[in-house]
Design a protein around this motif. Sequence first.
Motif, PDB file in Angstrom:
ATOM      1  N   MET A   1       0.844  -1.191   0.000  1.00 13.30           N
ATOM      2  CA  MET A   1       0.000   0.000   0.000  1.00 13.30           C
ATOM      3  C   MET A   1       0.878   1.239   0.000  1.00 13.30           C
ATOM      4  SD  MET A   1      -3.069  -0.911   2.678  1.00 13.30           S
ATOM      5  CE  MET A   1      -4.195  -2.275   2.374  1.00 13.30           C
ATOM      6  N   ALA A   2       0.357   2.296  -0.581  1.00 10.78           N
ATOM      7  CA  ALA A   2       1.058   3.576  -0.608  1.00 10.78           C
ATOM      8  C   ALA A   2       0.079   4.677  -0.246  1.00 10.78           C
ATOM      9  CB  ALA A   2       1.665   3.842  -1.983  1.00 10.78           C
ATOM     10  N   THR A   3       0.555   5.632   0.518  1.00 13.16           N
ATOM     11  CA  THR A   3      -0.311   6.744   0.937  1.00 13.16           C
ATOM     12  C   THR A   3       0.545   7.948   1.271  1.00 13.16           C
ATOM     13  OG1 THR A   3      -1.997   7.468   2.512  1.00 13.16           O
ATOM     14  CG2 THR A   3      -0.301   5.974   3.334  1.00 13.16           C
ATOM     15  N   ASN A   4      -0.039   9.128   1.105  1.00 14.46           N
ATOM     16  CA  ASN A   4       0.584  10.372   1.540  1.00 14.46           C
ATOM     17  C   ASN A   4       0.093  10.793   2.915  1.00 14.46           C
ATOM     18  OD1 ASN A   4       1.613  10.403  -1.091  1.00 14.46           O
ATOM     19  ND2 ASN A   4      -0.121  11.593  -1.837  1.00 14.46           N
ATOM     20  N   ALA A   5      -0.961  10.159   3.400  1.00 10.36           N
ATOM     21  CA  ALA A   5      -1.568  10.536   4.681  1.00 10.36           C
ATOM     22  C   ALA A   5      -1.777   9.287   5.518  1.00 10.36           C
ATOM     23  CB  ALA A   5      -2.892  11.266   4.444  1.00 10.36           C
ATOM     24  N   PRO A   6      -0.739   8.779   6.173  1.00  9.72           N
ATOM     25  CA  PRO A   6      -0.904   7.551   6.958  1.00  9.72           C
ATOM     26  C   PRO A   6      -1.843   7.719   8.140  1.00  9.72           C
ATOM     27  CG  PRO A   6       1.237   8.567   7.368  1.00  9.72           C
ATOM     28  CD  PRO A   6       0.625   9.308   6.222  1.00  9.72           C
ATOM     29  N   SER A   7      -2.019   8.945   8.624  1.00  6.57           N
ATOM     30  CA  SER A   7      -2.912   9.158   9.762  1.00  6.57           C
ATOM     31  C   SER A   7      -4.369   8.918   9.399  1.00  6.57           C
ATOM     32  CB  SER A   7      -2.736  10.584  10.305  1.00  6.57           C
ATOM     33  OG  SER A   7      -3.042  11.536   9.296  1.00  6.57           O
ATOM     34  N   ALA A   8      -4.700   8.901   8.086  1.00  6.49           N
ATOM     35  CA  ALA A   8      -6.074   8.665   7.668  1.00  6.49           C
ATOM     36  C   ALA A   8      -6.418   7.188   7.591  1.00  6.49           C
ATOM     37  CB  ALA A   8      -6.338   9.329   6.310  1.00  6.49           C
ATOM     38  N   LEU A   9      -5.431   6.313   7.717  1.00  3.30           N
ATOM     39  CA  LEU A   9      -5.689   4.878   7.643  1.00  3.30           C
ATOM     40  C   LEU A   9      -6.244   4.363   8.962  1.00  3.30           C
ATOM     41  CD1 LEU A   9      -2.487   3.690   5.745  1.00  3.30           C
ATOM     42  CD2 LEU A   9      -4.765   4.068   4.823  1.00  3.30           C
ATOM     43  N   ASP A  10      -7.079   3.351   8.858  1.00  6.22           N
ATOM     44  CA  ASP A  10      -7.671   2.754  10.051  1.00  6.22           C
ATOM     45  C   ASP A  10      -6.592   2.007  10.843  1.00  6.22           C
ATOM     46  OD1 ASP A  10     -10.658   2.099  11.064  1.00  6.22           O
ATOM     47  OD2 ASP A  10      -9.312   0.438  11.531  1.00  6.22           O
ATOM     48  N   GLU A  11      -6.663   2.107  12.161  1.00 14.04           N
ATOM     49  CA  GLU A  11      -5.660   1.460  13.003  1.00 14.04           C
ATOM     50  C   GLU A  11      -5.691  -0.054  12.852  1.00 14.04           C
ATOM     51  OE1 GLU A  11      -6.354   2.780  16.954  1.00 14.04           O
ATOM     52  OE2 GLU A  11      -5.608   4.801  16.597  1.00 14.04           O
ATOM     53  N   ALA A  12      -6.875  -0.623  12.653  1.00 13.35           N
ATOM     54  CA  ALA A  12      -6.972  -2.074  12.501  1.00 13.35           C
ATOM     55  C   ALA A  12      -6.277  -2.543  11.229  1.00 13.35           C
ATOM     56  CB  ALA A  12      -8.440  -2.506  12.480  1.00 13.35           C
ATOM     57  N   LEU A  13      -6.197  -1.676  10.220  1.00 10.88           N
ATOM     58  CA  LEU A  13      -5.524  -2.048   8.986  1.00 10.88           C
ATOM     59  C   LEU A  13      -4.011  -2.121   9.168  1.00 10.88           C
ATOM     60  CD1 LEU A  13      -5.802  -2.550   5.899  1.00 10.88           C
ATOM     61  CD2 LEU A  13      -5.596  -0.083   5.587  1.00 10.88           C
ATOM     62  N   LEU A  14      -3.489  -1.321  10.095  1.00  9.15           N
ATOM     63  CA  LEU A  14      -2.039  -1.216  10.267  1.00  9.15           C
ATOM     64  C   LEU A  14      -1.493  -2.180  11.304  1.00  9.15           C
ATOM     65  CD1 LEU A  14      -1.676   2.675  10.180  1.00  9.15           C
ATOM     66  CD2 LEU A  14      -1.554   1.055   8.292  1.00  9.15           C
ATOM     67  N   ARG A  15      -2.349  -2.993  11.900  1.00 10.26           N
ATOM     68  CA  ARG A  15      -1.832  -3.881  12.939  1.00 10.26           C
ATOM     69  C   ARG A  15      -1.011  -5.000  12.318  1.00 10.26           C
ATOM     70  NH1 ARG A  15      -3.608  -8.858  12.837  1.00 10.26           N
ATOM     71  NH2 ARG A  15      -5.774  -9.441  12.392  1.00 10.26           N
ATOM     72  N   PRO A  16      -0.036  -5.560  13.078  1.00  7.51           N
ATOM     73  CA  PRO A  16       0.734  -6.697  12.563  1.00  7.51           C
ATOM     74  C   PRO A  16      -0.185  -7.860  12.224  1.00  7.51           C
ATOM     75  CG  PRO A  16       1.785  -5.776  14.514  1.00  7.51           C
ATOM     76  CD  PRO A  16       0.457  -5.094  14.388  1.00  7.51           C
ATOM     77  N   GLY A  17       0.158  -8.557  11.159  1.00  8.25           N
ATOM     78  CA  GLY A  17      -0.695  -9.614  10.642  1.00  8.25           C
ATOM     79  C   GLY A  17      -1.430  -9.162   9.400  1.00  8.25           C
ATOM     80  N   ARG A  18      -1.657  -7.850   9.283  1.00  4.08           N
ATOM     81  CA  ARG A  18      -2.236  -7.286   8.060  1.00  4.08           C
ATOM     82  C   ARG A  18      -1.158  -6.462   7.342  1.00  4.08           C
ATOM     83  NH1 ARG A  18      -7.360  -5.984  11.486  1.00  4.08           N
ATOM     84  NH2 ARG A  18      -8.720  -7.765  11.013  1.00  4.08           N
ATOM     85  N   ILE A  19      -0.742  -5.393   7.969  1.00  4.23           N
ATOM     86  CA  ILE A  19       0.397  -4.625   7.462  1.00  4.23           C
ATOM     87  C   ILE A  19       1.524  -4.815   8.471  1.00  4.23           C
ATOM     88  CG2 ILE A  19       1.266  -2.355   6.847  1.00  4.23           C
ATOM     89  CD1 ILE A  19      -0.772  -3.464   4.892  1.00  4.23           C
TER      90      ILE A  19
END
Length: 807
Positions: free
Chosen positions: A383-401
């Motif tokens: 995934m690529a983004t310019n605004a990581p703060s807009a991503l959901d926290e559940a998406l960034l947890r280990p096991g997914r990202i």
Amino acid sequence: MADNPLIGFTDACRIEVQVGWWVFVLFGLEVIHQLHYFISEHSAGYNQFWINRVWGAWERFTDRKISAWTRFRISRLVSWIVIIAVIAIVTGKIIHAAPLLALLRIPAIVWGAMPFVIQIAFSLFFVVAEFGLLFWFLSRGGMDVYYPNDIKTRFSDVWGQDQVLERIKENIIFLENPEIVEDRGGYVPGGILLWGPPGTGKTLMAEAVAGETGKPYVFVDPGAFINMFMGVGVLKVKSLFRKLRKLSLRYGGVIVFFDEADSLGNRGIAMGGTPGSNAVPAPFADGCHGFSYLSQDLQSMLTRNAMGSGLVDPVGGGKRDHQIVGGMMNGGGMGGGGMGTLQALLTELSGLKKPRGFMNRVVRRALGMRPKPPPHYRILVMMATNAPSALDEALLRPGRIDRMYRVGYPAKPGRVRTYEGYLAKVSHELTAEQIDKLATITPYATGATIKDMVNEALIIAIRDGRDVITYQDVIKAKRLKALGPPEDVEYIERERHATAVHEACHAVMAYQTRKHLIIDIATIEKGSYYLGMVSSIKPEDLFTTWRSEYESDILVSLASLAGERMFFDGDSSSGCSGDLDSATQTATWMEGYWGMGKTVSSAATARRLEAGTPGGGGRAAASDTVTGADGHGPSPLGRLADRIEDNLGVLLQQAEDILRENERHVLAVAHALETHKTLSGEDVEAIVRCQQGPLVDGSVYLDDAFIGKLRDYHLAALRAHKQHADPDVALPVATAPAYVVTIPDTYLNGTNGNGSAAGTASDDVIDFGGYGASNGTQGNGTQGNGAHAGPLGAPTYDPPDESDDER
């Protein structure tokens, strides 16, 4: 039967009782069943007897004798027997036949009803198909599949991001040889997030990964999951991952890339939150991490206060109308993949995988066999983004990202490599030193901006009828990209001179006081949002700013106001507003936030907590800038404003003193701006040092007589400014000196023929009468037959490449 006149009502009841006696048996059993429940509800002992002694004993017996899988098969067999018996009894009653005979006649009955059944089935099928096909068509698109050898990008095509590439290469090793990790009890990281400013090479890295591995590459469009109808996004997610699983099994792995991942949205938005609500709070936003040393209770309190404050540290400077310093600004993002789309994506990224195939899932289960487990799908999610703060926290947890890499602005070596890479594709005359200089003067250049700049330089060269790019072409392209095309507007002469003096004050002040930044461009060509500007850049990659450097920034901002007052008899223009705003903001943060003034505590934090600043009494209102909250005495914020005003006043006086000492340099730079309109930082330096520059010959400003002409022209422009008229003196034209000064050795001792030099000579300084004294004293020497006394405070004549004898 009662309607039959041959049978009375009593006979009919007796016949029904004889034929359907089992109904009364069932009724009696149901009565007993209800009595059992009634007693159980009112007698705990009776209830426990049946639970523990009867049914409990039976369960304990079956648990010991029969396995769970066998019990399941027995219960399923009993269920089918009961269902078939019920069907046989009901069918027999309908056709007035014995249950067993009715069961044998069921196929014939179904075959006879088949036309009607088919008609109903087709009607239902077409109704469902209309909606199914509609959603199927809506769920298509937004995903492009590139198969092996379709992508030619390799890691060698990605320049300036070596530290990130090394980490990504490690993920590629795990994708191609997962046994390295799995045989040792670990698991292969399946998700990578690349975040950073636009144009830094995030998408290019994903393409390079696909090109290096030879795996299929699936590109997901940023707007693929934004749809009109609810549920279409969920179907797209399901369809995407079905395709990914098939490609993974066929090719041994697949790479899927979500560009602009912040478009997936954040569940906090749907729940009434705001975009970027999970951004890094202020206590750990920047600086050293002393926050981690605090107790958990204090950390929690500071975090809650920070998340509710909305304060942002404005590191990098505010907006400036007339001088621009390179900086960064980030913000939250927003998006909306639709209701349930993000949840479906989270489920697919880490949810349980179903067994594959109809035979495996249905037939094996029907035969009482356990389905084969699903295979290992080698799917690398990028995934690529310019605004990581807009991503959901559940998406960034280990096991997914599992891994997150910042793809920031490349350092100077990376910029040099990027310039070399793109210049190698065209014909150019740039030397290694010039490329290194380009990398220095473009501190925040990304791969995309460098590529665009080289392309623009090629267009400029073609426009001039050349096939080879020169250094000047790249500089012109840089100016065009930084400032945009100038507006086709001509100043009247007195306004042109005022604008030139304004920008010259900025430029001279920046050259004399600012060491952490160098001048990039000085111009008086009108743009879309400025009349003129002086742009400064970092000469090297620095990440910390000191108080002395902020003070020099304030001096450069205040130079316009101080210069206009000095050169225009106390008058000043509205063009200073942006400079004053920048100076005030910087001074405010120095005094109340960065600990660079008389205050140690953070005024921003004190105001947020409504505690006031040191010396304050109680809570300070935001609008209470003059009188305290209790109505007695000045408020803390008012005292902070007084200290800021005092600091700005001291620096303004310092700026005036510096400009008075460099009055001739200001006039020289202003004259060059009026003549050439745009100057590079090298040209400004050449003018101040009276040397030859890339565009301007600064040696002409060594002549005191020419400086006198510039003073006369300025006085004429000042009179025109007061009278709203045109200057009565034309702008002087600079010409190269018509003579060359050659000084023999005897001149260094103070004697030469008919003349004498009253100055002194050293290894680095030549101080003779014709050009004045370098130490602020007036030369009194004579040359030839005429006297030539140097003015007070004339600059040092110091050719850099000449020996003492040649002078």
